[in-house]
Design a protein around this motif. Sequence first.
Motif, PDB file in Angstrom:
ATOM      1  N   THR A 333       1.847   8.017 -11.554  1.00 21.31           N
ATOM      2  CA  THR A 333       0.697   7.577 -10.761  1.00 21.31           C
ATOM      3  C   THR A 333      -0.182   6.625 -11.555  1.00 21.31           C
ATOM      4  O   THR A 333      -0.636   5.589 -11.029  1.00 21.31           O
ATOM      5  N   LEU A 337      -0.949   2.755 -10.542  1.00 21.08           N
ATOM      6  CA  LEU A 337      -2.333   2.346 -10.316  1.00 21.08           C
ATOM      7  C   LEU A 337      -2.724   1.212 -11.257  1.00 21.08           C
ATOM      8  O   LEU A 337      -3.436   0.273 -10.847  1.00 21.08           O
ATOM      9  N   ILE A 353       1.938  -0.231  -4.288  1.00 21.87           N
ATOM     10  CA  ILE A 353       1.458   0.433  -3.076  1.00 21.87           C
ATOM     11  C   ILE A 353       2.564   1.284  -2.447  1.00 21.87           C
ATOM     12  O   ILE A 353       2.325   2.418  -2.011  1.00 21.87           O
ATOM     13  N   ARG A 354       3.771   0.747  -2.397  1.00 24.87           N
ATOM     14  CA  ARG A 354       4.880   1.523  -1.829  1.00 24.87           C
ATOM     15  C   ARG A 354       5.163   2.766  -2.664  1.00 24.87           C
ATOM     16  O   ARG A 354       5.478   3.832  -2.132  1.00 24.87           O
ATOM     17  N   LEU A 356       2.943   4.471  -4.585  1.00 24.62           N
ATOM     18  CA  LEU A 356       1.884   5.449  -4.368  1.00 24.62           C
ATOM     19  C   LEU A 356       1.981   6.084  -2.990  1.00 24.62           C
ATOM     20  O   LEU A 356       1.725   7.280  -2.827  1.00 24.62           O
ATOM     21  N   HIS A 357       2.374   5.288  -1.992  1.00 25.35           N
ATOM     22  CA  HIS A 357       2.544   5.836  -0.650  1.00 25.35           C
ATOM     23  C   HIS A 357       3.686   6.846  -0.606  1.00 25.35           C
ATOM     24  O   HIS A 357       3.615   7.865   0.095  1.00 25.35           O
ATOM     25  N   PRO A 361       0.298  11.416   0.764  1.00 29.45           N
ATOM     26  CA  PRO A 361      -1.059  11.010   1.171  1.00 29.45           C
ATOM     27  C   PRO A 361      -2.144  11.473   0.204  1.00 29.45           C
ATOM     28  O   PRO A 361      -3.187  10.836   0.071  1.00 29.45           O
ATOM     29  N   VAL A 364      -2.509   8.860  -2.420  1.00 31.35           N
ATOM     30  CA  VAL A 364      -3.183   7.677  -1.877  1.00 31.35           C
ATOM     31  C   VAL A 364      -4.676   7.938  -1.743  1.00 31.35           C
ATOM     32  O   VAL A 364      -5.523   7.084  -2.077  1.00 31.35           O
ATOM     33  N   ARG A 365      -5.045   9.105  -1.281  1.00 34.03           N
ATOM     34  CA  ARG A 365      -6.464   9.421  -1.076  1.00 34.03           C
ATOM     35  C   ARG A 365      -7.219   9.498  -2.400  1.00 34.03           C
ATOM     36  O   ARG A 365      -8.378   9.098  -2.493  1.00 34.03           O
ATOM     37  N   THR A 367      -6.264   8.041  -5.397  1.00 30.11           N
ATOM     38  CA  THR A 367      -6.125   6.893  -6.301  1.00 30.11           C
ATOM     39  C   THR A 367      -6.454   5.561  -5.629  1.00 30.11           C
ATOM     40  O   THR A 367      -7.192   4.745  -6.188  1.00 30.11           O
ATOM     41  N   VAL A 368      -5.915   5.340  -4.443  1.00 27.63           N
ATOM     42  CA  VAL A 368      -6.095   4.027  -3.804  1.00 27.63           C
ATOM     43  C   VAL A 368      -7.467   3.931  -3.140  1.00 27.63           C
ATOM     44  O   VAL A 368      -8.189   2.923  -3.314  1.00 27.63           O
ATOM     45  N   LEU A 372     -10.418   0.994  -3.633  1.00 31.06           N
ATOM     46  CA  LEU A 372     -10.102   0.023  -2.599  1.00 31.06           C
ATOM     47  C   LEU A 372     -11.016  -1.210  -2.685  1.00 31.06           C
ATOM     48  O   LEU A 372     -10.550  -2.346  -2.537  1.00 31.06           O
TER      49      LEU A 372
END
Length: 383
Positions: A333, A337, A353-354, A356-357, A361, A364-365, A367-368, A372
Motif C-alpha cells: 500500500t 501510494l 489506482i488500480r 489500491l482499488h 474499499p 481506498v478510503r 489512503t486515496v 485526494l
Amino acid sequence: MSAPSRVHVDSVRAIAATIGAPPVDADAARALASDCEYRLRQVFQDAMKCMRASKRTTLSAEDVNAALRLRNCEPLYGFGAGTSDYEYKQTREDPDVFYVEDREIDMRELLTRKLPRPPIEVNLVPHWLAVEGVQPMIPENPMVPAAEPVAIEPPRGMKRPRPRAMGAKENGGDPDAGGLLPVVSHTLSRELQFYFDKVTALIRQAGRADASDREVELLSTALRSLSADVGLHNLMPYFTQFITEETTQNLRDLPRLRVLIQMIRALISNPDINVELYLHQLMPSVVTCVVAKRLCQNLDEDHWSLRDDAAYTMAFICGKFGDAYPSIRPRITRTLLRALLDTKPMTTHYGAIRGLHALGPKVVRETVMPNLRSYLNTLEPLL
C-alpha cells in the motif's frame, strides 16, 4: 539249478502275514523271494546310477527314492538324509528276522519339557510401497541403493549464495575469517530438469506476439500443471529466478509480461508449493507490471489490461498470505501510494489506482480519499 535267493523264504512269509495275506506254501515263497531279489537289484542298480550322476561315492536314501520314482514306485518315507541311524534287533523266535525297537518316552520328562514357541498367526499388515514416487525407508520395503545425485548448474544469470564461513560470528563477524566453507549443491532429478526446460521454453514461445493457437493451447495446459501438480517445490527457486530475469530483460515485451503474470498466479494457486519463501522475489515483478512507466513498444498497445491483471494478482497474493505475513499489505500500500502522489507518468498513476482499488474499499478510503485534494493539485497541470 539256480542259486538260492538272498531273500529268505521266512522273510517272505513274515511279510505276507503282516499284510493279512493267506498262508504261503514253500514253492510260492521261493518264487516270490527270487522275484523280490530281482526287483531289489534293479532298484539298487538305478540308485547307483543316480549316485554317480550326483558325483558322490556314498549311496543315500535320496538315491533310492530317485530310483523308485524312475520306476513309478512310491518313494520311501522317514528315511531321508540327516535322519538318525536306526538300530535293528533280532527277534527271539527267529534269528533271521530283525525289527526296529521303539524308543520309550518318559512321561515325566515330556511334561516338564519346555514348550516350543507357538507359530505366528497369519495376518495382513498394509504398508506404503511408495509415496509420490519415493520408497519409504521401512523394514517391509527392500533397501535399494541410492543413486548418486546429479548436480546441475543454476539457471543462466543466477548467482550462488555465498555461504557463511564456519566459525564466523553471527553479528559483526568477519565473513572472510578463517574456517571452511561448506559446499552446498542443489540437485534435481532428470524428470524435474526436463519439466523445467519444457515449461520455460513454452513460456518463451507463447509469450510472443505471433504465437500460434497450438502454442497458446499448450500454454494453458502448462499453467494448469503449474497450479495443480505436486512435487514442484524443488523447482520454485528456478522458476522464481526465471520470472525475475524475464521481467527485467523483457520490460517492454507486452505478450511476454502477460504470460509471466499468468505463470506467477498459477504458482501462487498451487496448494502443494511453499510459496511463502519466495514472495520477496516474486512481488517486485508483479509490482513492476502494475506501476512501471512503460510496458510496451508502442503506446497504442493495450498495456492497461496487463496492469489490471497484475493488480488483481497482487491483491490475490495479499489475500492469501496476508494473515501469515501482516506486513505485506501495508508495504504494498505504501509503495502504491508513493507512486500515486509523486510526479509520475499517467500510466504509473493508473497502475497505482488500480492496485489500491484491487486491495479493497477500505484501503481506498484510508489512503486515496485523505490525499485526494493533494492528488488533484498534482494532476491539474497535466489536464
